[in-house]
Motif scaffolding. Structure first.
Motif, short mmCIF file in Angstrom:
data_model
loop_
_atom_site.label_atom_id
_atom_site.label_comp_id
_atom_site.label_asym_id
_atom_site.label_seq_id
_atom_site.Cartn_x
_atom_site.Cartn_y
_atom_site.Cartn_z
N GLY A 289 19.67 -33.12 -33.47
CA GLY A 289 19.39 -34.33 -34.21
C GLY A 289 20.56 -35.29 -34.30
O GLY A 289 20.43 -36.41 -34.79
N GLY B 296 22.01 -36.81 -31.95
CA GLY B 296 21.85 -37.92 -31.02
C GLY B 296 22.39 -37.62 -29.63
O GLY B 296 22.69 -38.53 -28.86
N LYS B 297 22.51 -36.33 -29.32
CA LYS B 297 23.05 -35.91 -28.01
C LYS B 297 22.23 -36.47 -26.85
O LYS B 297 22.77 -37.11 -25.94
N THR B 298 20.94 -36.18 -26.87
CA THR B 298 20.09 -36.56 -25.74
C THR B 298 20.07 -38.09 -25.58
O THR B 298 20.21 -38.60 -24.47
N THR B 299 19.95 -38.78 -26.68
CA THR B 299 19.95 -40.24 -26.64
C THR B 299 21.27 -40.77 -26.09
O THR B 299 21.29 -41.68 -25.26
N ASP C 206 24.63 -47.60 -37.48
CA ASP C 206 23.74 -48.62 -38.03
C ASP C 206 23.02 -47.97 -39.21
O ASP C 206 22.61 -46.82 -39.14
N GLU D 215 18.98 -47.17 -31.58
CA GLU D 215 18.27 -46.21 -30.73
C GLU D 215 18.10 -46.69 -29.29
O GLU D 215 17.73 -45.91 -28.42
P1 GDP Z 1 19.76 -34.44 -30.27
O1 GDP Z 1 18.90 -33.44 -30.98
O2 GDP Z 1 21.19 -34.29 -30.67
O3 GDP Z 1 19.58 -34.48 -28.80
O4 GDP Z 1 19.35 -35.86 -30.87
P2 GDP Z 1 18.42 -37.00 -30.25
O5 GDP Z 1 19.11 -37.67 -29.13
O6 GDP Z 1 17.07 -36.45 -30.01
O7 GDP Z 1 18.40 -38.03 -31.46
C1 GDP Z 1 17.80 -37.75 -32.70
C2 GDP Z 1 17.26 -39.07 -33.30
O8 GDP Z 1 18.35 -39.94 -33.60
C3 GDP Z 1 16.37 -39.84 -32.35
O9 GDP Z 1 15.29 -40.38 -33.07
C4 GDP Z 1 17.27 -40.96 -31.82
O10 GDP Z 1 16.54 -42.11 -31.45
C5 GDP Z 1 18.14 -41.22 -33.02
N1 GDP Z 1 19.46 -41.81 -32.67
C6 GDP Z 1 20.37 -41.39 -31.77
N2 GDP Z 1 21.46 -42.19 -31.78
C7 GDP Z 1 21.23 -43.16 -32.70
C8 GDP Z 1 21.99 -44.30 -33.20
O11 GDP Z 1 23.11 -44.59 -32.80
N3 GDP Z 1 21.39 -45.04 -34.17
C9 GDP Z 1 20.15 -44.74 -34.67
N4 GDP Z 1 19.65 -45.52 -35.63
N5 GDP Z 1 19.44 -43.69 -34.24
C10 GDP Z 1 19.96 -42.91 -33.27
#
Ligand code: GDP
Length: 299
Positions: A108, A110-113, A254, A280
């Protein structure tokens, strides 16, 4: 810069409001300084940094009146001093083919993003990029990475849920090498609810990568969610131990009032901060700039 100030609005407005109310028609006495220190700790800057800033502000001005604007200017300059040494770009060594980037962090964060956003940046520089879906615990993470790969034009090596992540990382390395990819970004799982499992899996992935190339991964980036505040400190310790973090990316700046945590992290760990996430969208990843960030925090 505009996107950053927009994004940092909540961090800066809460601190800015406290400073304004503290220093309007009040002397810089012990009580005011104590309140200021509290406000800085409240803003997640950390006790050590809060003390250092308070001292800088009081020096030569004790028992005098000081305008809120002056306090904010000193605050910005002190924060900048703390951040400047860690504001370092992520530099790709082009002689490494592929340049291997291991992405770590809790679910959660934000790794994948961030992988998607980074891949887009590298693609825009004309580099070929490959992605490895190493978060094999979650079907959604695998799917999400595939979507990003399609969007930015990067092949994704993925297996079904439950596959061995270290094996997948090794195969991705081999494939990236065979394809002549410039960059390989490897996603990993971040199950904080099973710390021992998480650590041993990351250690195994790193070990396997090193078997392939002794100095890889060439970068290990820890993705931290700014909204978790002080918890980010223990996450750095955990991932340092498991994977040897070389740099940080802080996401979700943000819409949080907790951006100050980046200052505490810089003071405590001194790890390079390469990028910050401010939304995002694919373009919402900015190189970390100490001065802009410091000005945004001080309001
Ligand atoms: P992971 O589990 O670490 O891979 O996390 P994800 O990449 O799935 O991100 C989790 C949530 O955080 C998703 O809904 C993303 O869109 C959101 N997210 C990631 N980076 C950002 C950011 O810089 N700002 C905002 N507002 N949301 C983000």
């Amino acid at each position: 810069w505009q996107r950053l100030t927009q994004g940092m609005r909540r961090t800066s407005s809460s601190l800015s409001e406290s400073v304004t109310s503290l220093f309007t028609k009040r002397k810089l006495d012990a009580a005011t300084l104590e309140d200021l220190e509290d406000a800085l700790v409240q803003a997640d800057l950390g006790v050590q940094t809060a003390m250092q800033i308070t001292q800088a502000i009081s020096s030569g001005r004790y028992n005098k009146e000081i305008a809120p604007e002056e306090v904010k200017a000193i605050l910005a300059s002190e924060v900048e001093k703390t951040l400047a040494p860690v504001a370092l770009p992520l530099t790709l060594d082009r002689s490494k083919k592929p340049f291997v980037i291991l992405m770590v962090g809790v679910n959660g964060a934000g790794k994948t993003t961030t992988i998607g956003k980074l891949a887009q940046k590298f693609r825009a520089q004309g580099l070929s990029v490959m992605l490895a879906a190493g978060d094999t615990f979650r079907a959604a993470a695998i799917e999400q990475l595939k979507v990003w790969g399609e969007r930015v034009g990067a092949p994704v090596l993925a297996r079904e849920q439950g596959s061995d992540a270290a094996g997948l990382a090794y195969d991705a390395l081999q494939e990236a090498k065979a394809n002549g990819s410039d960059v390989l970004l490897i996603d990993t799982a971040g199950r904080l609810q099973n710390k021992a499992g998480l650590m041993s899996e990351l250690e195994k992935i790193v070990r396997v990568i090193k078997k392939f190339d002794a100095i890889a991964p060439h970068a290990t980036l820890l993705v931290l969610d700014a909204t978790v505040g002080q918890n980010a400190m223990s996450q750095v310790e955990l991932f340092q131990k498991a994977a040897g973090v070389t740099g940080l990316v802080m996401t979700k700046l943000d819409g949080t009032a907790r951006g100050g945590i980046l200052v505490a992290l810089a003071a405590k760990f001194g790890l390079p901060v390469h990028f910050i996430g401010v939304g995002e969208g694919v373009e919402d990843l900015e190189p970390f700039a100490a001065r802009d960030f410091a000005r945004a925090i001080a309001g």
